[in-house]
Write a protein that holds these residues in place. Structure first.
Motif, PDB file in Angstrom:
ATOM      1  N   ILE A  91       0.833  -1.202   0.000  1.00 21.92           N
ATOM      2  CA  ILE A  91       0.000   0.000   0.000  1.00 21.92           C
ATOM      3  C   ILE A  91       0.866   1.249   0.000  1.00 21.92           C
ATOM      4  O   ILE A  91       0.629   2.201  -0.752  1.00 21.92           O
ATOM      5  N   VAL A  92       1.904   1.245   0.843  1.00 23.73           N
ATOM      6  CA  VAL A  92       2.805   2.395   0.918  1.00 23.73           C
ATOM      7  C   VAL A  92       3.528   2.590  -0.420  1.00 23.73           C
ATOM      8  O   VAL A  92       3.689   3.713  -0.900  1.00 23.73           O
ATOM      9  N   MET A  93       3.946   1.496  -1.044  1.00 26.81           N
ATOM     10  CA  MET A  93       4.644   1.583  -2.323  1.00 26.81           C
ATOM     11  C   MET A  93       3.736   2.110  -3.431  1.00 26.81           C
ATOM     12  O   MET A  93       4.203   2.741  -4.383  1.00 26.81           O
ATOM     13  N   SER A  94       2.438   1.849  -3.330  1.00 24.10           N
ATOM     14  CA  SER A  94       1.505   2.276  -4.370  1.00 24.10           C
ATOM     15  C   SER A  94       1.082   3.734  -4.233  1.00 24.10           C
ATOM     16  O   SER A  94       0.532   4.305  -5.180  1.00 24.10           O
ATOM     17  N   VAL A  95       1.337   4.352  -3.076  1.00 22.11           N
ATOM     18  CA  VAL A  95       0.906   5.737  -2.851  1.00 22.11           C
ATOM     19  C   VAL A  95       1.456   6.703  -3.895  1.00 22.11           C
ATOM     20  O   VAL A  95       0.705   7.521  -4.451  1.00 22.11           O
ATOM     21  N   PRO A  96       2.767   6.673  -4.218  1.00 18.20           N
ATOM     22  CA  PRO A  96       3.275   7.618  -5.248  1.00 18.20           C
ATOM     23  C   PRO A  96       2.572   7.468  -6.587  1.00 18.20           C
ATOM     24  O   PRO A  96       2.308   8.463  -7.273  1.00 18.20           O
ATOM     25  N   PHE A  97       2.250   6.241  -6.986  1.00 21.83           N
ATOM     26  CA  PHE A  97       1.589   6.017  -8.275  1.00 21.83           C
ATOM     27  C   PHE A  97       0.145   6.525  -8.245  1.00 21.83           C
ATOM     28  O   PHE A  97      -0.342   7.076  -9.238  1.00 21.83           O
ATOM     29  N   PHE A 102      -3.648  10.725  -9.853  1.00 18.43           N
ATOM     30  CA  PHE A 102      -4.612  11.736  -9.410  1.00 18.43           C
ATOM     31  C   PHE A 102      -4.202  13.129  -9.877  1.00 18.43           C
ATOM     32  O   PHE A 102      -5.031  13.893 -10.390  1.00 18.43           O
ATOM     33  N   LEU A 103      -2.912  13.476  -9.721  1.00 19.03           N
ATOM     34  CA  LEU A 103      -2.448  14.823 -10.044  1.00 19.03           C
ATOM     35  C   LEU A 103      -2.435  15.095 -11.546  1.00 19.03           C
ATOM     36  O   LEU A 103      -2.746  16.202 -11.989  1.00 19.03           O
ATOM     37  N   PHE A 104      -2.056  14.075 -12.341  1.00 22.00           N
ATOM     38  CA  PHE A 104      -1.866  14.311 -13.767  1.00 22.00           C
ATOM     39  C   PHE A 104      -2.997  13.778 -14.631  1.00 22.00           C
ATOM     40  O   PHE A 104      -3.016  14.046 -15.832  1.00 22.00           O
ATOM     41  N   ARG A 105      -3.938  13.047 -14.030  1.00 23.48           N
ATOM     42  CA  ARG A 105      -5.050  12.517 -14.806  1.00 23.48           C
ATOM     43  C   ARG A 105      -6.400  13.102 -14.400  1.00 23.48           C
ATOM     44  O   ARG A 105      -7.278  13.280 -15.261  1.00 23.48           O
ATOM     45  N   TYR A 106      -6.575  13.365 -13.112  1.00 20.17           N
ATOM     46  CA  TYR A 106      -7.878  13.815 -12.634  1.00 20.17           C
ATOM     47  C   TYR A 106      -7.929  15.314 -12.334  1.00 20.17           C
ATOM     48  O   TYR A 106      -8.918  15.968 -12.662  1.00 20.17           O
ATOM     49  N   VAL A 107      -6.878  15.837 -11.723  1.00 17.69           N
ATOM     50  CA  VAL A 107      -6.876  17.274 -11.417  1.00 17.69           C
ATOM     51  C   VAL A 107      -7.033  18.137 -12.670  1.00 17.69           C
ATOM     52  O   VAL A 107      -7.803  19.107 -12.671  1.00 17.69           O
ATOM     53  N   PRO A 108      -6.355  17.801 -13.785  1.00 15.12           N
ATOM     54  CA  PRO A 108      -6.514  18.641 -14.980  1.00 15.12           C
ATOM     55  C   PRO A 108      -7.905  18.617 -15.595  1.00 15.12           C
ATOM     56  O   PRO A 108      -8.185  19.412 -16.505  1.00 15.12           O
TER      57      PRO A 108
END
Length: 320
Positions: A32-38, A43-49
């Motif tokens: 779970i911790v390893m997946s957080v950056p992905f 979220f930042l580059f696919r959903y926020v825009p």
């Protein structure tokens, strides 16, 4: 009374099942911790825009604040479907995508079957390596290679055809509209066929060898074993790949039409992505460009869900 007891048992079973799933999740803390950056990246580059999609419903002006923008509803979508240039771009995008997809599917399946029949491990590895290496080249480099190969001055294709006596003068391949879609399709095959073949070869390794032995006992030759064992064995993989490709019908290659287009083939080289580039970054009509982008993504989503639904109705493998 019995119904109440059964409902209690069902609810207890659900609680136990929920607890067991939560316990399994907690036991995977490291993953779970390893997946957080992905997750953050997506979220930042696919959903926020996605907030930028609001421009398609506004007479967007870059010098105005968001609160001062004028909302115009579906005005730009209406204009989009009345624009002959967009309709032409839509036609080109669909045709190029279908040609590339069809050629890519057939060649990848055929190559996978041929490699599966090769008995020499060395030859098989050599062909696999040679065929999938182009996948790691960027489309910009591939476009440059295609331009050099088809050049009228020192292009290897024209030189070879002239030396064999098939033509007397070099052919302007990149200036003839009837050649352009074929060039796009076969270039896609050269670049991606080896990579796509790996998927089908992986599916073939899961086929039970006993099925081939049974087919051989029944008198089947090599071609009949391919038809009755190999192809049915990878049918689910073929369907899944087709469903995934349905979601990219309007995602025709951007780099090749962009770098290879010229005035003589403009009518067959323009795509939706080039349309968005033109109106968004050259004519600064951000609203119309955003509307075109939304349309492309909406159609891709509908096609993906539709293909998945058809596979479900047919009783075949599906994504969800």
């Amino acid at each position: 009374m019995n119904n109440k007891k059964e409902e209690v048992k069902v609810s207890e079973a659900r609680i136990v099942n929920h607890k067991s799933k939560w316990q399994i999740l907690m036991n995977q803390k490291a993953l779970i911790v390893m997946s957080v950056p992905f997750v953050l990246y997506v979220f930042l580059f696919r959903y926020v825009p996605l907030w930028g999609w609001t421009m398609a419903f506004q007479d967007y002006a870059p010098n105005k604040a968001f609160a001062d923008q004028i909302w115009v509803g579906f005005k730009w979508f209406t204009k989009l479907f009345h624009d002959s240039e967009f309709i032409l771009s839509l036609r080109n995008t669909i045709c190029m995508s279908l040609i590339s997809t069809a050629l890519g599917y057939v060649t990848a399946i055929v190559l996978a079957i041929l490699l599966n029949e090769v008995r020499s491990l060395g030859i098989k590895r050599f062909v696999q390596t040679v065929s999938y290496l182009p996948h790691f080249l960027s489309w910009v480099i591939v476009t440059g290679l295609v331009a050099n190969v088809l050049s009228t001055e020192d292009g290897i294709l024209n030189n070879m055809l002239m030396s064999l006596g098939f033509i007397d003068t070099p052919i302007l391949f990149l200036s003839k509209p009837n050649y352009f879609w074929s060039i796009i399709g076969w270039t896609y095959v050269w670049k991606e066929v080896g990579w796509n073949t790996i998927v089908y070869l992986g599916a073939m390794t899961a086929i039970d060898p006993c099925l081939y032995e049974a087919a051989e006992i029944d008198g089947c030759g090599r071609f009949r074993k391919i038809w009755h064992v190999t192809l049915p064995g990878i049918r689910s993989t073929i369907i899944i790949m087709m469903i995934m490709s349905a979601g990219h019908i309007l995602d025709a290659n951007f780099e090749m039409p962009f770098f290879l287009q010229n005035g003589m083939i403009q009518d067959v080289a323009s795509t939706i992505d080039l349309y968005v580039l033109k109106y968004g970054f050259k004519l600064f009509n951000f609203s119309l460009a955003t509307a075109a982008g939304i349309f492309k993504n909406a159609v891709n989503i509908v096609l993906l869900l539709g293909a998945n639904w058809l596979a479900k109705k047919a009783g075949e493998e599906r994504l969800i």
